[in-house]
Design a protein around this motif. Structure first.
Motif, PDB file in Angstrom:
ATOM      1  N   LEU A 108     -12.321  44.539 114.821  1.00 40.09           N
ATOM      2  CA  LEU A 108     -11.000  44.502 114.206  1.00 40.09           C
ATOM      3  C   LEU A 108     -10.847  43.240 113.362  1.00 40.09           C
ATOM      4  N   HIS A 109     -11.355  42.131 113.875  1.00 38.05           N
ATOM      5  CA  HIS A 109     -11.254  40.877 113.131  1.00 38.05           C
ATOM      6  C   HIS A 109     -12.136  40.902 111.891  1.00 38.05           C
ATOM      7  N   GLY A 110     -13.275  41.551 111.974  1.00 43.50           N
ATOM      8  CA  GLY A 110     -14.129  41.735 110.803  1.00 43.50           C
ATOM      9  C   GLY A 110     -14.638  40.442 110.214  1.00 43.50           C
ATOM     10  N   HIS A 111     -14.637  39.389 110.946  1.00 40.51           N
ATOM     11  CA  HIS A 111     -15.191  38.141 110.402  1.00 40.51           C
ATOM     12  C   HIS A 111     -15.924  37.386 111.500  1.00 40.51           C
ATOM     13  N   ARG A 112     -16.849  36.564 111.047  1.00 46.99           N
ATOM     14  CA  ARG A 112     -17.563  35.724 112.009  1.00 46.99           C
ATOM     15  C   ARG A 112     -16.958  34.325 111.913  1.00 46.99           C
ATOM     16  N   GLU A 164      -5.318  39.497 122.717  1.00 47.27           N
ATOM     17  CA  GLU A 164      -5.411  38.111 122.223  1.00 47.27           C
ATOM     18  C   GLU A 164      -4.929  37.126 123.290  1.00 47.27           C
ATOM     19  N   ASP A 195     -20.360  29.146 105.086  1.00 44.51           N
ATOM     20  CA  ASP A 195     -19.062  29.478 104.484  1.00 44.51           C
ATOM     21  C   ASP A 195     -18.472  28.317 103.682  1.00 44.51           C
ATOM     22  N   LEU A 200     -10.064  26.664 109.994  1.00 48.39           N
ATOM     23  CA  LEU A 200     -11.118  27.632 109.662  1.00 48.39           C
ATOM     24  C   LEU A 200     -12.484  27.207 110.200  1.00 48.39           C
ATOM     25  N   LEU A 257      -2.685  44.640 120.762  1.00 47.09           N
ATOM     26  CA  LEU A 257      -3.398  43.548 120.087  1.00 47.09           C
ATOM     27  C   LEU A 257      -3.013  42.199 120.695  1.00 47.09           C
TER      28      LEU A 257
END
Lengths: 131, 198
Positions: free
Chosen positions: A52-56, A32, A62, A78, A28
């Motif tokens: 793996l990050h599972g987010h945009r 990165e 947001d 963020l 990992l």
């Protein structure tokens, strides 16, 4: 020397678990690191890292997820904001900025948490409109 | 979201790994804190690049193990003395529980790492019975790595959406706990029936 008699089975299991965790963390980190090494020539993250990050990346959609317990430092991170953007927009003079929570900002400005949160969210929307 | 959770999340964002260590350590020595939700949040922060995943896992496991060892050594060194001083006689079910933990220390220590409330009690019981420290720390670390790792990974996968799933995660945890309790009860009933038949 007979090692199999000396090493207890639970030590072997511990070593295997630790090795597996280190290997996973290493893979990992390497992925990165390769990504982070190229800030001026951004490369597309591999699909498995994205999964793996599972987010945009945080966008204007947001903005409602911002909460009073969040710090300005975290909100900047963020939404990838310029560090001084919220400080100048909200005219924050407290020396603790950006290590200041939105709840503390509300307390300092004698605002309700909902009002302070609405101010921050409006500032974020304004940022994305400018972009 | 409760005020205590909001406070702990702010504390986590302000002091990062130090806060994570303190919260996990206090939770391990019987202070009731919502550690699963916090770990879920830490996993999500790691996916956003605000925390480091491996460092978070290391700090959380270390803090939990340190707290567990405190309970273990307190019970081991002072448990019997305190009971004698207070002239407390152990109830039969505690004696039976002692026997069970003494017979199966590994699985008991490992499995209780997954249930917040049972974890500190098992540490005290393990120290009280005098389970060897090497056995205790091995299963404690193993259980902590697996249980904390699972929650951090779930938070990492959920990313920005972790807040939407924190309640569901709590429900899943309780459902899992219920299933384990049900399995133990069924196994006991089956065991008693087998004994009666023979």
């Amino acid at each position: 020397m007979n090692f199999s008699k000396k090493i207890k089975p639970h030590i072997v299991v511990l070593l295997v678990v630790v090795a597996a965790v280190l290997l996973a963390a290493g893979v990992l980190f390497f992925a990165e690191y390769r990504y982070a090494r190229q800030p001026y020539h951004p490369v597309e993250k591999p699909a498995w890292i994205k999964a793996l990050h599972g987010h945009r990346p945080a966008t204007v959609n947001d903005v409602p997820s911002v909460r009073a317990w969040m710090t300005f430092d975290y909100v900047d991170h963020l939404f990838a904001l310029p560090p001084q953007y919220l400080q100048s927009k909200l005219k924050i003079t407290d020396s603790r900025y950006p290590r200041l929570t939105i709840a503390s900002y509300a307390a300092i400005g004698h605002l309700s948490q909902a009002a302070a949160l609405a101010e921050v969210q409006d500032a974020l929307r304004a940022y994305f409109t400018q972009q | 979201m409760s005020a205590i959770l909001a406070f702990l999340l702010s504390f986590l964002l302000l002091y990062k790994y130090l806060a994570l260590f303190l919260v996990m350590f206090l939770a391990a020595i019987l202070v009731p804190l919502p550690t699963n939700t916090l770990l879920l949040a830490v996993g999500a922060f790691a996916s956003q690049g605000y925390f480091n995943f491996a460092a978070s896992l290391f700090v959380a496991v270390l803090a939990n193990a340190a707290g567990d060892c405190c309970g273990y050594f307190l019970a081991r060194n002072y448990g019997r003395k305190v009971l004698r001083m207070l002239r407390i006689r152990l109830p039969k079910y505690i004696v039976r529980l002692e026997d069970y933990v003494a017979k199966h220390p590994g699985p008991t220590i490992f499995l209780t790492r997954f249930f917040g409330a049972a974890d500190p009690l098992t540490n005290l019981l393990s120290g009280f019975i005098g389970i060897p420290f090497s056995v205790f720390i091995f299963y404690d670390l193993l259980g902590n790595i697996v249980s904390i790792g699972i929650v951090l990974c779930v938070g990492y996968f959920l990313g920005t959406y972790w807040q939407d799933y924190s309640k569901a995660f709590g429900i899943i945890g309780w459902a899992f706990f219920g299933c384990v309790c049900l399995c133990i009860i069924l196994w006991r009933v089956w065991h008693i029936q087998q004994r009666k038949r023979s």
